[in-house]
Structure formats: structure tokens, C-alpha cells
Design a protein around this motif. Structure first.
Motif, mmCIF file in Angstrom:
data_model
loop_
_atom_site.group_PDB
_atom_site.id
_atom_site.type_symbol
_atom_site.label_atom_id
_atom_site.label_comp_id
_atom_site.label_asym_id
_atom_site.label_seq_id
_atom_site.Cartn_x
_atom_site.Cartn_y
_atom_site.Cartn_z
ATOM 1 N N ALA A 34 -3.966 -140.077 2.797
ATOM 2 C CA ALA A 34 -4.601 -139.070 3.655
ATOM 3 C C ALA A 34 -3.832 -139.043 4.972
ATOM 4 O O ALA A 34 -3.424 -140.081 5.481
ATOM 5 C CB ALA A 34 -6.059 -139.441 3.901
ATOM 6 N N ILE A 35 -3.616 -137.856 5.496
ATOM 7 C CA ILE A 35 -2.894 -137.710 6.764
ATOM 8 C C ILE A 35 -3.890 -137.772 7.915
ATOM 9 O O ILE A 35 -4.893 -137.055 7.921
ATOM 10 C CB ILE A 35 -2.123 -136.359 6.815
ATOM 11 C CG1 ILE A 35 -1.128 -136.253 5.651
ATOM 12 C CG2 ILE A 35 -1.412 -136.191 8.165
ATOM 13 C CD1 ILE A 35 0.063 -137.172 5.711
ATOM 14 N N ILE A 36 -3.593 -138.656 8.873
ATOM 15 C CA ILE A 36 -4.456 -138.839 10.043
ATOM 16 C C ILE A 36 -3.875 -138.050 11.217
ATOM 17 O O ILE A 36 -2.658 -138.047 11.431
ATOM 18 C CB ILE A 36 -4.541 -140.347 10.395
ATOM 19 C CG1 ILE A 36 -5.284 -141.085 9.275
ATOM 20 C CG2 ILE A 36 -5.218 -140.573 11.736
ATOM 21 C CD1 ILE A 36 -5.163 -142.590 9.324
ATOM 22 N N LEU A 37 -4.749 -137.381 11.958
ATOM 23 C CA LEU A 37 -4.323 -136.620 13.136
ATOM 24 C C LEU A 37 -4.629 -137.419 14.402
ATOM 25 O O LEU A 37 -5.524 -138.262 14.411
ATOM 26 C CB LEU A 37 -5.070 -135.272 13.195
ATOM 27 C CG LEU A 37 -4.972 -134.388 11.940
ATOM 28 C CD1 LEU A 37 -5.830 -133.124 12.127
ATOM 29 C CD2 LEU A 37 -3.530 -134.003 11.632
ATOM 30 N N ASN A 38 -3.894 -137.118 15.480
ATOM 31 C CA ASN A 38 -4.221 -137.774 16.753
ATOM 32 C C ASN A 38 -5.321 -136.981 17.481
ATOM 33 O O ASN A 38 -5.780 -135.948 16.987
ATOM 34 C CB ASN A 38 -2.968 -137.976 17.623
ATOM 35 C CG ASN A 38 -2.343 -136.673 18.102
ATOM 36 O OD1 ASN A 38 -3.001 -135.628 18.163
ATOM 37 N ND2 ASN A 38 -1.076 -136.709 18.450
ATOM 38 N N GLN A 39 -5.717 -137.456 18.641
ATOM 39 C CA GLN A 39 -6.852 -136.851 19.354
ATOM 40 C C GLN A 39 -6.630 -135.394 19.735
ATOM 41 O O GLN A 39 -7.577 -134.655 19.990
ATOM 42 C CB GLN A 39 -7.172 -137.671 20.605
ATOM 43 C CG GLN A 39 -6.072 -137.631 21.659
ATOM 44 C CD GLN A 39 -6.276 -138.658 22.772
ATOM 45 O OE1 GLN A 39 -6.404 -139.848 22.505
ATOM 46 N NE2 GLN A 39 -6.307 -138.202 24.006
ATOM 47 N N HIS A 40 -5.355 -134.956 19.747
ATOM 48 C CA HIS A 40 -5.057 -133.558 20.087
ATOM 49 C C HIS A 40 -4.881 -132.683 18.843
ATOM 50 O O HIS A 40 -4.531 -131.507 18.949
ATOM 51 C CB HIS A 40 -3.797 -133.483 20.951
ATOM 52 C CG HIS A 40 -3.885 -134.307 22.206
ATOM 53 N ND1 HIS A 40 -4.895 -134.138 23.134
ATOM 54 C CD2 HIS A 40 -3.116 -135.324 22.670
ATOM 55 C CE1 HIS A 40 -4.742 -135.010 24.111
ATOM 56 N NE2 HIS A 40 -3.676 -135.748 23.855
ATOM 57 N N GLY A 41 -5.102 -133.283 17.657
ATOM 58 C CA GLY A 41 -5.029 -132.508 16.416
ATOM 59 C C GLY A 41 -3.626 -132.369 15.841
ATOM 60 O O GLY A 41 -3.403 -131.542 14.949
ATOM 61 N N PHE A 42 -2.686 -133.175 16.319
ATOM 62 C CA PHE A 42 -1.315 -133.141 15.770
ATOM 63 C C PHE A 42 -1.119 -134.281 14.768
ATOM 64 O O PHE A 42 -1.889 -135.242 14.746
ATOM 65 C CB PHE A 42 -0.288 -133.239 16.905
ATOM 66 C CG PHE A 42 -0.279 -132.032 17.794
ATOM 67 C CD1 PHE A 42 0.336 -130.851 17.390
ATOM 68 C CD2 PHE A 42 -0.918 -132.057 19.037
ATOM 69 C CE1 PHE A 42 0.322 -129.731 18.206
ATOM 70 C CE2 PHE A 42 -0.930 -130.933 19.853
ATOM 71 C CZ PHE A 42 -0.305 -129.764 19.438
#
Length: 279
Positions: free
Chosen positions: A173-181
Motif C-alpha cells: 500500500a502506498i502511504i502519503l505524507n501529511q500534505h497528500g504527496f
């Protein structure tokens, strides 16, 4: 036959109870860990693992980081290999924890360690035959802060992503950072090939500073693959030619599909061959 672990320079069988209720790693996630691979009796990229371990310990204000050098890693993994009578192809996990009493505020910054080993069949890194199926996990994002680049014991975002992965029958699963990137995946760093350029999230995007990530960056540089560390929108996954993920245990693994999108694996294959030339 019992397998052995190495706990603060003593061997125990892996099923023995050794951690006390006061252990700060257990109580507060106060520690970090390093996953490493040995091929044919040789610990791979020991220097990079030692560098990252020391940097992480410094960041967590732990004492004794100078002692946990390349020699320490090679020596302890060799001792555990011998004790377990493994064949020289092994995955190791070294956990470092702050070994002091106290509540949130530690009374000391000394450390303890636990080294585990699992035997592997392959003598080198093998590119997966069947491509991975991935999706984006966006329920919990990863915060960007001073500790984001280290493999700390605070791994709940990866556990939750792993549960999502299992529930939806994904391989990663791909995890995003707090800014959605794009940040990373459940267990790996992420690389995307788009319009013949390789892109990977920059360390400033909050991803773990993976040892295999830095090896692949170096390989790309050496063999003139254009590689850019950047802030990457997840939308690129719909347009990319290739996606692959990297970690110290598996090396390079290529992704076959995301939603209805299908990917190639040419760059991953070439880099995988170059990687094995280093083994």
C-alpha cells in the motif's frame, strides 16, 4: 530445532521471554530498528546501515552510537549466523531501545539491543516474477518531522497500511505524507518511471532514508539513469510507465498494477541486474 536471538550479547532461544514490563521500547516505542540482509555470509551495505543507525540514535539522543559501527554489525550478525548454523543467506532485524527507567522522561540514555535472524533461500536479490498490485492508503498520513527519515519503533502508520493491504488483497500500500504527496509504501521506498525519468520522493517529503533507496540512487547515477528526488503527486501513478519499490531485504520489486493501470518493468530489471553485480 530452536532458533536463537542475540539480546545484549547473550544468546536466547527465540521463544524465551526476555523483555521486562519496564522496557521503554515496549512501553513507549522508544527505539529504532535496522533490517539487513546477508548474502553468502557477507552482510550487504553494512557501512550504510551503520551510518543510518548512528544518525537515528543521535536524533533520538541515545548514548553509545559511536560503538554501533560497521564492525559491530558485521561481528554480531556473524555470531548469530554461526549460533543458528544458517547457510549465509539471512535477513536480520536489529532493534535498539533506550534502556532506562522513567516515564516519558527517561532517567538514562543508555541503550540495549535485540538481534533476530531469519534464513533465506536465495543467494542474491531476485526480481519478483509476478508484479505487485498496489493501491494508495490515505486514511492515515505520515507526518513530516525530524524523525520521519529514521526507522523508529513508532510504526502504527505502517501497521494500519498493512491491515488495509491485507483487507484489499494488495501486495503493498502506498502511504502519503501529511500534505497528500507520495511518501513510501508499507515496507519500502517508492520509485516511479515517468517519461523516461526516474522519480522518488525526496527525504524532505518524510520518507524513510532507506539503505536500498540510497544504493539505487547511486546505481542510477553511476549508470546515467536520470533520477530526480522530488515532491510527487499520487496522480502520477495513473500516468507512469513503471513503478518499483525497494528495501534492504528484498532489493528491488516491480509493480504490475494500480487500479486499472498496468506497468512495465524494464528499468527495474536493469537496476536489479546492476544491484546483484554489487553482491
Amino acid at each position: 530445532m530452536s532458533q536463537y536471538i542475540l539480546f545484549n550479547d547473550e544468546f536466547f532461544t527465540a521463544d524465551q521471554a526476555i523483555i521486562k514490563a519496564s522496557n521503554r521500547g515496549f512501553k513507549f516505542g522508544d527505539g529504532l530498528f535496522e533490517s539487513m540482509r546477508m548474502c553468502n555470509g557477507k552482510l550487504q551495505f553494512a557501512e550504510q546501515h551503520a551510518d543510518r543507525l548512528r544518525a537515528g540514535m543521535k536524533a533520538l539522543k541515545m548514548e553509545g552510537f559511536a560503538l554501533l559501527d560497521e564492525y559491530f554489525l558485521r561481528q554480531k550478525t556473524a555470531e548469530l549466523l554461526k549460533k543458528n548454523k544458517f547457510n549465509g543467506n539471512v535477513r536480520f532485524r536489529l532493534a535498539i531501545y533506550r534502556d532506562g527507567e522513567g516515564l516519558y522522561t527517561p532517567q538514562s540514555n543508555k541503550v540495549g539491543y535485540l538481534l533476530e535472524a531469519v534464513p533465506l533461500e536465495q543467494t542474491q536479490y531476485e526480481l519478483n516474477q509476478k508484479g505487485l498490485i498496489i493501491d494508495v492508503y490515505d486514511e492515515i498520513t505520515k507526518p513530516i518531522n525530524k524523525l520521519a527519515n529514521y526507522k523508529t519503533n513508532n510504526a502504527l502508520v505502517y501497521v494500519m497500511a498493512g491491515l488495509h493491504q491485507k483487507q484489499h488483497r494488495l501486495d503493498e500500500a502506498i502511504i502519503l505524507n501529511q500534505h497528500g504527496f507520495l511518501c513510501e509504501s508499507t515496507s519500502s521506498n517508492v520509485f516511479v518511471v515517468y517519461q523516461k525519468q526516474i522519480y522518488t520522493p525526496a527525504l524532505s517529503e518524510g520518507c524513510v532514508a532507506g539503505v536500498m533507496r540510497s544504493v539505487v540512487l547511486q546505481l542510477a547515477k553511476t549508470h546515467n539513469f536520470p533520477l530526480v528526488e522530488a515532491q510527487i503527486s499520487p496522480d502520477i501513478l495513473n500516468e507512469a510507465e513503471e513503478v518499483f519499490v525497494t528495501n534492504a531485504t528484498s532489493g528491488i520489486r516491480w509493480v504490475m498494477g494500480y487500479n486499472k493501470k498496468r506497468y512495465f518493468n524494464e528499468v527495474a530489471k536493469v537496476l536489479g541486474t546492476k544491484l546483484n553485480a554489487l553482491v
